[in-house]
Design an enzyme around this catalytic site. Structure first.
Site, PDB file in Angstrom:
ATOM      1  N   LYS A  20      46.016  36.418  29.296  1.00 56.55           N
ATOM      2  CA  LYS A  20      44.956  36.808  28.370  1.00 56.55           C
ATOM      3  C   LYS A  20      45.572  37.361  27.071  1.00 56.55           C
ATOM      4  O   LYS A  20      46.788  37.574  26.999  1.00 56.55           O
ATOM      5  CB  LYS A  20      44.041  37.825  29.068  1.00 56.55           C
ATOM      6  CG  LYS A  20      43.342  37.207  30.302  1.00 56.55           C
ATOM      7  CD  LYS A  20      42.167  38.028  30.797  1.00 56.55           C
ATOM      8  CE  LYS A  20      42.513  39.100  31.769  1.00 56.55           C
ATOM      9  NZ  LYS A  20      41.353  39.661  32.494  1.00 56.55           N
ATOM     10  N   ARG A 125      47.138  35.224  43.578  1.00 59.94           N
ATOM     11  CA  ARG A 125      46.452  36.527  43.571  1.00 59.94           C
ATOM     12  C   ARG A 125      47.434  37.628  43.993  1.00 59.94           C
ATOM     13  O   ARG A 125      47.420  38.728  43.472  1.00 59.94           O
ATOM     14  CB  ARG A 125      45.243  36.555  44.534  1.00 59.94           C
ATOM     15  CG  ARG A 125      44.059  35.688  44.196  1.00 59.94           C
ATOM     16  CD  ARG A 125      43.321  36.034  42.946  1.00 59.94           C
ATOM     17  NE  ARG A 125      42.735  37.352  42.871  1.00 59.94           N
ATOM     18  CZ  ARG A 125      41.902  37.723  41.879  1.00 59.94           C
ATOM     19  NH1 ARG A 125      41.544  36.871  40.920  1.00 59.94           N
ATOM     20  NH2 ARG A 125      41.416  38.928  41.828  1.00 59.94           N
ATOM     21  N   ASN A 162      44.376  43.720  31.801  1.00 59.13           N
ATOM     22  CA  ASN A 162      45.207  43.498  32.995  1.00 59.13           C
ATOM     23  C   ASN A 162      46.021  42.214  32.900  1.00 59.13           C
ATOM     24  O   ASN A 162      46.401  41.621  33.896  1.00 59.13           O
ATOM     25  CB  ASN A 162      44.358  43.554  34.270  1.00 59.13           C
ATOM     26  CG  ASN A 162      43.195  42.597  34.222  1.00 59.13           C
ATOM     27  OD1 ASN A 162      43.134  41.705  33.365  1.00 59.13           O
ATOM     28  ND2 ASN A 162      42.267  42.737  35.149  1.00 59.13           N
ATOM     29  N   HIS A 165      44.304  36.229  33.882  1.00 61.04           N
ATOM     30  CA  HIS A 165      43.234  35.795  34.772  1.00 61.04           C
ATOM     31  C   HIS A 165      43.874  34.955  35.870  1.00 61.04           C
ATOM     32  O   HIS A 165      44.793  34.183  35.603  1.00 61.04           O
ATOM     33  CB  HIS A 165      42.215  34.942  34.001  1.00 61.04           C
ATOM     34  CG  HIS A 165      41.305  34.182  34.915  1.00 61.04           C
ATOM     35  ND1 HIS A 165      40.191  34.762  35.496  1.00 61.04           N
ATOM     36  CD2 HIS A 165      41.368  32.915  35.397  1.00 61.04           C
ATOM     37  CE1 HIS A 165      39.600  33.872  36.280  1.00 61.04           C
ATOM     38  NE2 HIS A 165      40.289  32.742  36.243  1.00 61.04           N
TER      39      HIS A 165
HETATM   40  P1  ADP Z   1      39.988  39.638  38.502  1.00 61.02           P
HETATM   41  O1  ADP Z   1      40.487  39.337  37.099  1.00 61.02           O
HETATM   42  O2  ADP Z   1      40.973  40.492  39.256  1.00 61.02           O
HETATM   43  O3  ADP Z   1      39.604  38.394  39.253  1.00 61.02           O
HETATM   44  P2  ADP Z   1      37.144  40.147  38.166  1.00 61.02           P
HETATM   45  O4  ADP Z   1      36.952  38.666  38.223  1.00 61.02           O
HETATM   46  O5  ADP Z   1      36.354  40.974  39.101  1.00 61.02           O
HETATM   47  O6  ADP Z   1      38.689  40.541  38.343  1.00 61.02           O
HETATM   48  O7  ADP Z   1      36.831  40.673  36.682  1.00 61.02           O
HETATM   49  C1  ADP Z   1      37.153  39.913  35.554  1.00 61.02           C
HETATM   50  C2  ADP Z   1      37.805  40.791  34.521  1.00 61.02           C
HETATM   51  O8  ADP Z   1      36.868  41.754  34.044  1.00 61.02           O
HETATM   52  C3  ADP Z   1      38.976  41.636  34.990  1.00 61.02           C
HETATM   53  O9  ADP Z   1      40.190  40.922  35.037  1.00 61.02           O
HETATM   54  C4  ADP Z   1      39.013  42.755  33.968  1.00 61.02           C
HETATM   55  O10 ADP Z   1      39.722  42.360  32.789  1.00 61.02           O
HETATM   56  C5  ADP Z   1      37.545  42.915  33.608  1.00 61.02           C
HETATM   57  N1  ADP Z   1      36.901  44.053  34.280  1.00 61.02           N
HETATM   58  C6  ADP Z   1      36.512  44.136  35.567  1.00 61.02           C
HETATM   59  N2  ADP Z   1      35.900  45.316  35.828  1.00 61.02           N
HETATM   60  C7  ADP Z   1      35.903  45.989  34.652  1.00 61.02           C
HETATM   61  C8  ADP Z   1      35.414  47.287  34.233  1.00 61.02           C
HETATM   62  N3  ADP Z   1      34.791  48.092  35.072  1.00 61.02           N
HETATM   63  N4  ADP Z   1      35.583  47.648  32.950  1.00 61.02           N
HETATM   64  C9  ADP Z   1      36.183  46.845  32.070  1.00 61.02           C
HETATM   65  N5  ADP Z   1      36.653  45.613  32.388  1.00 61.02           N
HETATM   66  C10 ADP Z   1      36.526  45.192  33.659  1.00 61.02           C
HETATM   67 MG    MG Z   2      38.001  37.037  38.904  1.00 63.36          MG
END
Ligand code: ADP
Ligand code: MG
Length: 204
Positions: A20, A125, A162, A165
């Site tokens: 990202k 993951r 983070n 993706h």
């Molecule tokens: P992942 O990327 O681990 O698969 P999700 O698909 O649940 O996680 O969420 C997508 C993205 O949304 C996350 O990677 C993160 O950047 C963002 N995100 C998730 N929860 C929050 C939150 N509470 N506040 C801000 N950003 C969030």
């Molecule tokens: Mg996700």
């Protein structure tokens, strides 16, 4: 559909990874690619850098209520653990995060990749780590290279940084690959260690 009794079929699973804008901006592209490459069990079949547009970004993040509720509920739980409470319901919180994510992704550039191999999604993951970098285990990309958390991203009114993706299932990976890659951007090639890993020489 992957046949988990057939190594030739098992090696076809694909995962979709996107570094990202925060990962690219921090100069971590090479470091992140290396984490996936060095496993030996994953083969890189596509790689490109580009600026996503808003429309692509909207399609990328799941628009279903179920996903927003999951996102919102997890956020509320994390807030509760810190003694805070957002009065909004999970779907409102999910909507808000989703909109921030869509805008954020277009601030690119991003680096998208396809990694192929047995259990590619679970493996990717594992390498990626927990969504919230502060909770991510050491040794994972997010755990080693980022310090963000729910509180800081909420307080700063932005999505959590983070770095990357990662698709969460073979089915979602295929949908995401279709959205982000054209067929002629994906390359078939033989990795040297594949024959040994999948014992291909015995069947060919
Ligand atoms: P992942 O990327 O681990 O698969 P999700 O698909 O649940 O996680 O969420 C997508 C993205 O949304 C996350 O990677 C993160 O950047 C963002 N995100 C998730 N929860 C929050 C939150 N509470 N506040 C801000 N950003 C969030
Ligand atoms: Mg996700």
């Amino acid at each position: 559909m992957i046949d988990h009794k057939d190594p030739i079929s098992m090696k076809q699973e694909r995962a979709f990874i996107m570094i990202k804008p925060d990962g690219v901006a921090r100069g971590l592209v090479g470091e992140i690619i290396q984490r996936f490459e060095r496993t030996g069990g994953l083969k890189l079949t596509a790689l490109k850098m580009f600026y996503p547009d808003y429309e692509q970004s909207c399609k990328h993040y799941d628009n279903s209520d179920a996903w927003k509720i999951k996102l919102g509920t997890r956020t509320k739980d994390a807030q509760k653990a810190q003694g805070r409470e957002d009065p909004r319901d999970p779907i409102e919180i999910g909507n808000d995060i989703q909109e921030k994510l869509r805008n954020y992704l277009c601030q690119g550039p991003v680096v998208a990749m396809i990694w192929q191999g047995n259990q590619a999604n679970q493996l990717c993951r594992k390498i990626t780590g927990h969504t919230c970098p502060r909770d991510a285990a050491p040794g994972t990309v997010r755990g080693d290279l980022s310090v963000d958390d729910y509180d800081l991203s909420d307080a700063s009114n932005r999505p959590m940084y983070n770095l990357l993706h990662c698709s969460d299932s073979p089915e979602n990976a295929e949908l995401e690959i279709k959205r982000w890659f054209k067929e002629d951007e994906i390359h078939a090639w033989q990795k040297l260690d594949e024959a040994r890993l999948y014992e291909i020489w015995k069947s060919n």
